[in-house]
Design an enzyme around this catalytic site. Structure first.
Site, PDB file in Angstrom:
ATOM      1  N   ASP A  53     -38.611-125.265  35.350  1.00  0.00           N
ATOM      2  CA  ASP A  53     -38.916-123.791  35.370  1.00  0.00           C
ATOM      3  C   ASP A  53     -39.552-123.717  34.471  1.00  0.00           C
ATOM      4  O   ASP A  53     -39.092-123.978  32.494  1.00  0.00           O
ATOM      5  CB  ASP A  53     -37.512-123.374  34.942  1.00  0.00           C
ATOM      6  CG  ASP A  53     -37.511-121.943  36.160  1.00  0.00           C
ATOM      7  OD1 ASP A  53     -38.138-121.387  36.395  1.00  0.00           O
ATOM      8  OD2 ASP A  53     -36.575-121.521  36.947  1.00  0.00           O
ATOM      9  N   GLU A 111     -43.843-118.029  40.175  1.00  0.00           N
ATOM     10  CA  GLU A 111     -43.205-116.879  41.071  1.00  0.00           C
ATOM     11  C   GLU A 111     -43.836-116.071  40.222  1.00  0.00           C
ATOM     12  O   GLU A 111     -44.648-114.813  39.514  1.00  0.00           O
ATOM     13  CB  GLU A 111     -41.742-116.696  39.645  1.00  0.00           C
ATOM     14  CG  GLU A 111     -41.178-115.189  40.484  1.00  0.00           C
ATOM     15  CD  GLU A 111     -39.602-115.156  39.971  1.00  0.00           C
ATOM     16  OE1 GLU A 111     -38.774-114.192  40.222  1.00  0.00           O
ATOM     17  OE2 GLU A 111     -40.241-115.305  38.653  1.00  0.00           O
ATOM     18  N   HIS A 115     -32.117-118.413  43.258  1.00  0.00           N
ATOM     19  CA  HIS A 115     -31.074-118.024  42.093  1.00  0.00           C
ATOM     20  C   HIS A 115     -31.101-116.322  42.066  1.00  0.00           C
ATOM     21  O   HIS A 115     -30.524-115.768  42.240  1.00  0.00           O
ATOM     22  CB  HIS A 115     -31.983-118.967  40.964  1.00  0.00           C
ATOM     23  CG  HIS A 115     -32.832-118.405  40.612  1.00  0.00           C
ATOM     24  ND1 HIS A 115     -33.825-119.039  40.503  1.00  0.00           N
ATOM     25  CD2 HIS A 115     -32.723-117.459  39.684  1.00  0.00           C
ATOM     26  CE1 HIS A 115     -34.999-118.005  39.510  1.00  0.00           C
ATOM     27  NE2 HIS A 115     -34.386-117.641  39.360  1.00  0.00           N
ATOM     28  N   ASP A 116     -32.563-115.722  42.485  1.00  0.00           N
ATOM     29  CA  ASP A 116     -32.667-114.684  42.386  1.00  0.00           C
ATOM     30  C   ASP A 116     -31.837-113.403  43.551  1.00  0.00           C
ATOM     31  O   ASP A 116     -32.308-112.263  43.750  1.00  0.00           O
ATOM     32  CB  ASP A 116     -34.387-114.241  41.809  1.00  0.00           C
ATOM     33  CG  ASP A 116     -34.502-114.472  39.931  1.00  0.00           C
ATOM     34  OD1 ASP A 116     -32.926-114.487  39.751  1.00  0.00           O
ATOM     35  OD2 ASP A 116     -35.475-113.920  39.935  1.00  0.00           O
TER      36      ASP A 116
END
Length: 606
Positions: free
Chosen positions: A181, A338, A409-410
């Protein structure tokens, strides 16, 4: 691209990539057809006419703000219908690991790098051939590692750099890839750069962030985690910009030294052998010069005031190209951004191969059905997912490539969003897997998808550690009851996908009594489907043709394959198949009707 004014027509605005995506999103949220603005009458209306009619609802400055935004983009997307360039990341099946909750090797209640190493055989057996690690860098952990204190160190809770090196080597030994990330829109307020910027006015780092010495708020921008996007440092009499939590301070990418230091850090990891990065909110890195206040009407429509000044900033393409040229291209590394807020046209302008910016993006428009937001308790309609996928696959272009995912994860678990009825959860999980492995694009599995996991049954706010959810609670408890706010949080909290996976022996106190278990049927389905996708390139680069898109139905072809999906609870007659096809998934078919949420895969014989 010609400059738009109030004398321009609706059709001119719709031809602009930013204008197109903005209008498309408005129509989508209102549940209206594209034909509403593409018909001959409406499309030829001048913007000044629309502005006059809507002045009372939108205000005098709305169209000025809109025109300013769309006129920043001078290019138009190139859409290729030619041959698809073959890349390893198009053929890969990615598996996202959220390290804190993946596997706890030392029973301290926190997942770690040793735990990931121990589960590499599991991942290899499942069939995935690329891993994406959520942040493992040194961090105060205000936002679960997305507030980075030191880009060159590992968070102690997760292990050591030696552990990471071992993990990377073993991943490669198994023929797999590993991406990390990249969080570079902001750093932790405990990062050395920010501490020097805050305390030393003469430091070169003062301009690494957006620090303003003044009495009043610099502008009206709001944070994604509730409240103002500015934090006041009383001792220094400074305001600091943070689009996220108060401990996540935005970097000033207009400073060339910031870009040089970030690119040097990226190269440091790529030199180690990392295969690429998922780039966190990467489309936010370019803010408009002067940080002007946001339009209040746009703020209400989008949910965040000021967003039009940074979600597609004036230097975004320039900075993305600079990262690609000076880091990714040198290592033949993979990048997936993203990019919240970007529609298809803008996505084409950041992922088109000829532009050399990003390889792929995560678009989030398919995660909520029109008119709904994540913090809302409603039933997700898979007919919308079908229509979204058809639209993108047919129009995105062969010079661009899609990511296919349901969870990360969001977000809460997609299975629970679709139906609260437990009897359908297994079928829904397998249906989602079938579509993910047979549609055109790269699958990204989030940990637990292959286990058939659903939302965790939280019973109180004491069990919620997510900074976003806690901020939402504090903001809304002033006007709503605890029960109302908590119910909404349960529908949308990121905590659902952040609890330890079922195979862990020990859980943090607030997750004691975890009653989730791996669904073996779902696991076997994922394994079989991944193997099928990897065995035949037709399911990766093959043609895509829709055969049936009636209500609750999605039937399509990928060359020699025919995939038939029931998107609802009611039985439906299966698509008529002649003897030239055989059903290869599931192995046994006992009825000529598709059961609730059932999916079948047929392949031509011979």
């Amino acid at each position: 691209m010609k400059k738009l004014t109030l004398e321009s027509k609706i059709k001119d605005l719709y031809q602009n990539p930013v204008g197109h995506d903005a209008l498309y999103k408005v129509l989508m949220q209102l549940g209206l057809s594209e034909k509403l603005i593409t018909n001959a009458f409406v499309s030829n209306l001048k913007l000044k006419t629309i502005a006059k009619v809507t002045r009372k609802q939108l205000g005098d400055s709305f169209f000025d703000a809109l025109l300013h935004l769309v006129n920043m983009e001078k290019d138009v997307p190139f859409v290729s219908k030619g041959e698809i360039t073959k890349k390893w990341w198009k053929e890969a099946v990615f598996y996202q690991i959220y390290p804190r909750s993946f596997y706890d090797s030392n029973n301290d209640g926190i997942g770690d790098l040793r735990g990931i190493i121990e589960k590499l055989d599991y991942l290899a057996d499942l069939g995935v051939n690329a891993i994406w690690l959520s942040p493992i860098y040194d961090s105060p952990n205000d936002d679960n590692g997305y507030d980075i204190r030191d880009y060159h160190k590992i968070m102690k809770e997760f292990g050591t750099m030696e552990d990471f090196d071992e993990l990377l080597n073993k991943v490669h030994q198994k023929g797999m890839k590993l991406i990390m990330d990249l969080v570079v829109n902001h750093t932790s307020d405990e990062h050395e750069w920010f501490q020097k910027a805050l305390h030393d006015p003469q430091s070169k780092y003062r301009d690494y962030y957006f620090l303003r010495e003044q009495d009043a708020l610099p502008n009206n921008w709001t944070s994604f985690f509730s409240g103002s996007a500015w934090n006041h440092y009383e001792k220094e009499n400074l305001w600091g910009l943070h689009l996220f939590s108060k401990k996540q301070m935005d970097l000033n990418w207009d400073n060339s030294h910031v870009r040089e230091d970030i690119i040097a850090m990226i190269n440091w990891w790529l030199d180690k052998g990392v295969d690429g990065f998922r780039m966190d909110v990467i489309n936010y890195i370019s803010k408009e010069n002067g940080l002007p206040s946001g339009n209040e009407t746009i703020g209400k429509m989008m949910g965040y005031t000021g967003i039009e000044h940074y979600y597609y900033g004036p230097h975004l393409h320039e900075y993305l190209h600079e990262i690609h040229k000076n880091a990714f291209a040198k290592h033949d590394a993979f990048s997936v951004g993203e990019t919240p807020g970007l529609g298809m046209k803008m996505a084409q302008l950041v992922t088109g191969e000829e532009r050399e910016e990003l390889d792929m993006i995560f678009s989030f428009d398919h995660l909520e059905t029109p008119g709904h937001i994540r913090f809302e308790n409603y039933a997700y309609d898979l007919n919308y997912f079908r229509d979204y996928m058809i639209e993108w696959i047919e129009n995105y272009g062969n010079n661009c490539w899609m990511s296919i995912f349901y969870n990360n994860h969001d977000n809460p678990r997609m299975i629970s969003k679709i139906s609260s009825k437990k009897e359908y959860h297994e079928s829904i999980a397998i249906l989602l897997a079938v579509m993910q492995m047979t549609l055109k694009g790269t699958p990204f599995i989030f940990q637990g998808d292959e286990m058939g996991l659903v939302n965790y049954p939280f019973s109180s706010m004491a069990q919620i550690s997510d900074v976003e959810s806690k901020g939402y609670y504090e903001e809304h408890i002033q006007t709503q009851s605890h029960e109302e706010v908590f119910k909404t949080i349960l529908a949308g909290t990121r905590e659902h996908t952040r609890v330890l996976l079922p195979w862990n022996k020990k859980f943090p106190d607030h997750h004691q009594g975890l009653n989730q278990t791996m669904n073996e049927n779902v696991y076997k389905a994922y394994k079989e489907l991944i193997c099928l996708r990897k065995s035949d390139i037709q399911l990766i680069y093959g043609d895509f043709n829709v055969l049936n898109k009636k209500k609750d139905r999605f039937t399509y072809q990928r060359n020699d394959y025919l995939i038939d999906c029931n998107l609802g609870e009611k039985q439906q007659k299966a698509y008529p198949i002649d003897e030239s096809y055989e059903c290869i998934f599931p192995k046994k078919v006992v009825s000529d009707k598709l059961q609730a949420y059932e999916a079948r895969i047929y392949r031509k014989r011979g």
